[in-house]
Design a protein around this motif. Structure first.
Motif: not given
Length: 163
Positions: A98-107
């Protein structure tokens, strides 16, 4: 039997089909629970089968890239499987995913706001910035003013003069 079919599809790397069979198995267990008599042994067996199916369903959602749904399923299964270390590892994997997905979306959002396009290759590669970007207006005006007046190092002298 539907849970077993879901496990077979999981082993064949057909995660979508496996998820479908686990959902059908969960529905069948819930239907049989409402039709069964209210015996304690039958209820315990049903809740154990339900927890196993919910765990498998959570694992499928995790493998399909749906960590929020997987987390909910796995926390439901933790009521009976709280002593199983793999369950806690899977819950941690849900949090990390979940954290990786949110970080990717933010990038991705950051890149699309700041970079319009990339032109050229190698040493001729240029990054094209969007014109009129509101978040970069202050930065752009500072850069333009420093270009027209000469680069300053903060005390009023240009950087080329102070060496």
């Amino acid at each position: 039997q539907l849970n077993n079919l879901g496990c077979l599809h999981y082993k064949a790397h057909k995660f979508g089909a496996a998820s479908l069979f686990f959902k059908k198995a969960l529905q069948a267990v819930q239907d049989s629970n409402s039709m069964d008599s209210k015996q304690a042994s039958s209820k315990a067996d049903t809740s154990s089968r339900k927890a196993e199916i919910v765990y498998n369903l959570g694992l499928q959602h995790l493998l399909l890239g749906r960590p929020e749904i997987a987390f909910k399923c796995l926390t439901d299964a933790s009521a009976l499987f709280h002593g199983r270390p793999r369950l806690w590892i899977r819950l941690a994997e849900c949090c990390i995913s979940h954290h990786a997905q949110k970080q990717w979306e933010a990038e991705q959002k950051f890149e699309t706001e700041l970079v319009r396009n990339i032109a050229g290759q190698g040493s001729n590669r240029r990054v094209l910035l969007p014109f009129g970007l509101s978040s970069c207006r202050g930065l752009r005006s500072n850069v333009l003013s420093s270009l027209t007046t000469g680069a300053s190092d903060g005390d009023g002298t240009s950087a080329a003069q102070t060496s």
